[in-house]
Scaffold this active site. Structure first.
Site, PDB file in Angstrom:
ATOM      1  N   GLU A 131       0.839  -1.184   0.000  1.00  0.00           N
ATOM      2  CA  GLU A 131       0.000   0.000   0.000  1.00  0.00           C
ATOM      3  C   GLU A 131       0.878   1.240   0.000  1.00  0.00           C
ATOM      4  O   GLU A 131       2.104   1.157   0.186  1.00  0.00           O
ATOM      5  CB  GLU A 131      -0.951  -0.005   1.205  1.00  0.00           C
ATOM      6  CG  GLU A 131      -1.953  -1.160   1.167  1.00  0.00           C
ATOM      7  CD  GLU A 131      -2.948  -1.123   2.311  1.00  0.00           C
ATOM      8  OE1 GLU A 131      -2.751  -0.338   3.247  1.00  0.00           O
ATOM      9  OE2 GLU A 131      -3.924  -1.881   2.261  1.00  0.00           O
ATOM     10  N   HIS A 256      -9.224   9.931   3.816  1.00  0.00           N
ATOM     11  CA  HIS A 256      -8.898   8.901   2.836  1.00  0.00           C
ATOM     12  C   HIS A 256      -9.138   9.480   1.450  1.00  0.00           C
ATOM     13  O   HIS A 256     -10.175  10.095   1.188  1.00  0.00           O
ATOM     14  CB  HIS A 256      -9.761   7.659   3.048  1.00  0.00           C
ATOM     15  CG  HIS A 256      -9.215   6.456   2.344  1.00  0.00           C
ATOM     16  ND1 HIS A 256      -9.299   6.305   0.984  1.00  0.00           N
ATOM     17  CD2 HIS A 256      -8.572   5.355   2.803  1.00  0.00           C
ATOM     18  CE1 HIS A 256      -8.724   5.164   0.634  1.00  0.00           C
ATOM     19  NE2 HIS A 256      -8.270   4.569   1.720  1.00  0.00           N
ATOM     20  N   ARG A 310      -1.246   9.089   2.136  1.00  0.00           N
ATOM     21  CA  ARG A 310      -2.638   9.494   1.961  1.00  0.00           C
ATOM     22  C   ARG A 310      -2.856  10.999   2.032  1.00  0.00           C
ATOM     23  O   ARG A 310      -3.696  11.533   1.310  1.00  0.00           O
ATOM     24  CB  ARG A 310      -3.504   8.798   3.028  1.00  0.00           C
ATOM     25  CG  ARG A 310      -3.667   7.320   2.783  1.00  0.00           C
ATOM     26  CD  ARG A 310      -4.412   6.672   3.930  1.00  0.00           C
ATOM     27  NE  ARG A 310      -4.671   5.266   3.628  1.00  0.00           N
ATOM     28  CZ  ARG A 310      -5.219   4.418   4.487  1.00  0.00           C
ATOM     29  NH1 ARG A 310      -5.559   4.825   5.687  1.00  0.00           N
ATOM     30  NH2 ARG A 310      -5.426   3.166   4.143  1.00  0.00           N
ATOM     31  N   HIS A 371     -11.398   9.911   7.477  1.00  0.00           N
ATOM     32  CA  HIS A 371     -11.174   8.464   7.548  1.00  0.00           C
ATOM     33  C   HIS A 371     -10.586   7.985   8.864  1.00  0.00           C
ATOM     34  O   HIS A 371     -11.043   6.991   9.411  1.00  0.00           O
ATOM     35  CB  HIS A 371     -10.263   8.059   6.398  1.00  0.00           C
ATOM     36  CG  HIS A 371      -9.975   6.592   6.326  1.00  0.00           C
ATOM     37  ND1 HIS A 371     -10.967   5.647   6.195  1.00  0.00           N
ATOM     38  CD2 HIS A 371      -8.804   5.903   6.379  1.00  0.00           C
ATOM     39  CE1 HIS A 371     -10.427   4.436   6.161  1.00  0.00           C
ATOM     40  NE2 HIS A 371      -9.126   4.565   6.280  1.00  0.00           N
ATOM     41  N   ARG A 406      -1.020   8.701   9.450  1.00  0.00           N
ATOM     42  CA  ARG A 406      -0.927   7.246   9.657  1.00  0.00           C
ATOM     43  C   ARG A 406      -0.467   6.548   8.385  1.00  0.00           C
ATOM     44  O   ARG A 406      -0.996   6.775   7.305  1.00  0.00           O
ATOM     45  CB  ARG A 406      -2.293   6.697  10.059  1.00  0.00           C
ATOM     46  CG  ARG A 406      -2.346   5.185  10.181  1.00  0.00           C
ATOM     47  CD  ARG A 406      -3.724   4.734  10.608  1.00  0.00           C
ATOM     48  NE  ARG A 406      -4.716   4.945   9.569  1.00  0.00           N
ATOM     49  CZ  ARG A 406      -5.174   3.986   8.756  1.00  0.00           C
ATOM     50  NH1 ARG A 406      -4.692   2.761   8.852  1.00  0.00           N
ATOM     51  NH2 ARG A 406      -6.089   4.260   7.866  1.00  0.00           N
TER      52      ARG A 406
END
Length: 557
Positions: A131, A256, A310, A371, A406
């Protein structure tokens, strides 16, 4: 509720089997990890879920859980990626502790029967994906519904354990601390239990506890658009703050980048793993020789393109949407092929198909949405909060792991690792003597006259936060937001003081506290870093520190 009536209703009385239980607020991965580890050591636990047991954020998680498992991976590499994503605010000792325990955490989940996607040639026989922000493939997953697979496995284990009392439709009202006790003057502060609302009977019960664990998730519902379930109303953060605990880094709300943009589905997340497997972002209406769906744009924002962290991707989408006046962008996975998409993203493929979107033939309309809450209740690596007897685990906390942003799939890992150390710490602590706790007093309140007051304030708060405290911020907007939030808070507290509580009122009361913490934290940060971007302070300072808020209690606690 008396012990006799509790037993008749099928509810374990207090104490449980003669022993004071640990009360866990929240039935997601964090709460169930603590519960199962305690129960396996003979400690009774009561787990409260304010809606059905399967409605928390864990079951919504699509991507996976980090495990430093492969021969091409290392603890140092994971720590480095976590620090890079966290934009200089990650606590290195926390990141290293979590990374060192990641393989054991994934192994424990395998032992619990979690059906991760297999790969005979992979470490532990697992298929690992990659990811955004990760240097290598290190994400163990169950297709594109990892959270659901994990939650169902642990919930099944918890249901089968005689020492785990699962209670659906029970909501924590507030923590019981020394301020509730007449004889508390001069005694050391402590959390003795909670007041909890049985939503079906509308009665508030007093639950004494050996310890209370807050595993209530984040604050996504404070925003108008969010990928979070309805349970994400910041209950644990607000309760801990009212009890006198510190909160940290509340300004860092992760948006997100790719939430499905569709009138029938406002909270459906398109996992980051799809970009990890090669899906690309495109601009509607912007010509491209490469594709009829529009031009790619991430190259103008970050050299890592769609695999940038992100916050960068979300801000890039927000910038391009505003620049070109479009309501969404495209996430194009058509080149990956139908067979690949059905195998790796079956739930996304099926859900989009029901909405008339065939992701193998057309791109997915997406927008950023609130998110993940990177800050929360300040705890140590055993989940201990500032008030003795109170612990917190998961998204409701600040451990230093997430910093200013994060890293993808670190959240599920944190739930397991800190959940295990939390259970160990509770068992190592001496069993406290819990004094007689006062019953909930409803003698001076009445039934609410108009519920519209709650719904109106809820809508105003969420719209206010979306417009003034979103992806891009200014000092003037934040100050306006804080002024209105304080007025709303006074209105809500007055309503709370005069009417019987219900779930909607309790959630609104908690959300407005969290909204104030977010804005206050944002006003204190005079720079742009990670998830916090300010037009008034666009530069990133050479040295920065976490934003820590401290509440001075007005009464004994």
């Amino acid at each position: 509720m008396s012990q006799a009536s509790a037993a008749a209703a099928g509810i374990s009385p207090f104490p449980v089997n003669g022993e004071l239980p640990v009360v866990i607020v929240g039935a997601g991965l964090a709460g169930l990890t603590v519960a199962l580890h305690l129960a396996e050591q003979g400690q009774p636990v009561v787990v409260l879920a304010k809606r059905d047991l399967g409605e928390g954020a864990t079951a919504w998680a699509q991507g996976g859980i980090v495990g430093v498992l492969g021969s091409d991976d290392s603890v140092e590499s994971h720590v480095r990626d976590t620090q890079d994503a966290g934009a200089g605010l990650v606590a290195e000792d926390t990141a290293r502790f979590i990374a060192e325990h990641s393989a054991r955490a994934v192994g424990w989940l395998v032992e619990q029967g979690v059906p991760f996607s297999p790969d005979p040639d992979g470490p532990l026989g697992l298929h690992l994906t990659r990811e955004g922000g990760h240097a290598v493939r290190r994400i163990a997953h169950a297709a594109d519904a990892t959270g659901k697979a994990i939650h169902e496995s642990l919930l099944g284990r918890a249901r089968a354990h005689p020492l785990v009392d699962l209670r659906a439709r029970w909501m924590a009202v507030d923590l019981i601390t020394n301020r509730h006790l007449k004889q508390s003057e001069g005694s050391a502060p402590r959390c003795h239990g909670i007041y909890a609302l049985d939503i079906d009977t509308q009665r508030v019960e007093t639950l004494p506890a050996r310890a209370v664990v807050l595993a209530t998730g984040g604050v996504g519902k404070v925003y108008r658009y969010t990928s979070n379930p309805d349970t994400a109303t910041g209950d644990g953060i607000a309760m801990a703050w009212r009890a006198g605990c510190r909160a940290a880094n509340m300004e860092f709300i992760q948006f997100h980048p790719t939430c499905l943009y569709h009138p029938q589905e406002r909270s459906f997340l398109i996992t980051e793993a799809m970009r990890g497997e090669g899906a690309v972002l495109r601009l509607p209406g912007v010509p491209s020789e490469e594709s009829p769906w529009g031009a790619r744009f991430m190259a103008a924002h970050d050299e890592r393109l769609e695999l940038a962290p992100r916050d960068i991707v979300a801000r890039a989408i927000d910038f391009e949407m505003k620049k070109h006046g479009v309501d969404h962008v495209w996430l194009d996975a058509t080149h990956l092929g139908e067979a690949f998409l059905k195998e790796h993203f079956p739930n996304i493929h099926a859900r989009c198909l029901t909405l008339g979107i065939d992701i193998a033939k057309q791109p997915i309309p997406v927008v950023p949405a609130a998110h993940y809450t990177c800050g929360g209740v300040v705890t140590d690596l055993s989940g201990r909060a500032d008030v003795p007897g109170l612990f917190a685990v998961g998204e409701a906390t600040y451990t230093g792991l997430h910093g200013a942003n994060r890293l993808a799939s670190n959240s599920l890992l944190e739930c397991v690792v800190i959940g295990q150390t939390c259970a160990r710490a509770i068992l190592e602590d001496a069993v406290p003597r819990v004094p007689k706790l006062p019953a909930w007093d409803e003698s001076l309140v009445e039934n609410a006259d108009e519920q519209v007051v709650i719904s109106h304030n809820w809508d105003e708060l969420r719209l206010l936060m979306w417009n003034y405290v979103g992806i891009v911020r200014t000092t003037k907007r934040l100050e306006r937001a804080l002024h209105r939030i304080k007025l709303l808070k006074d209105e809500i507290e007055d309503y709370y003081a005069n009417f019987r509580v219900n779930r909607d009122l309790l959630e609104l009361r908690n959300l407005v506290v969290c909204a104030e913490l977010i804005v206050r934290s944002a006003l204190m940060r005079h720079e742009s870093r990670g998830l916090h971007y300010s037009r008034d302070f666009p530069a990133t300072l050479p040295v920065s520190f976490p934003t820590v808020l401290t509440r001075k209690a007005k009464s004994r606690s």
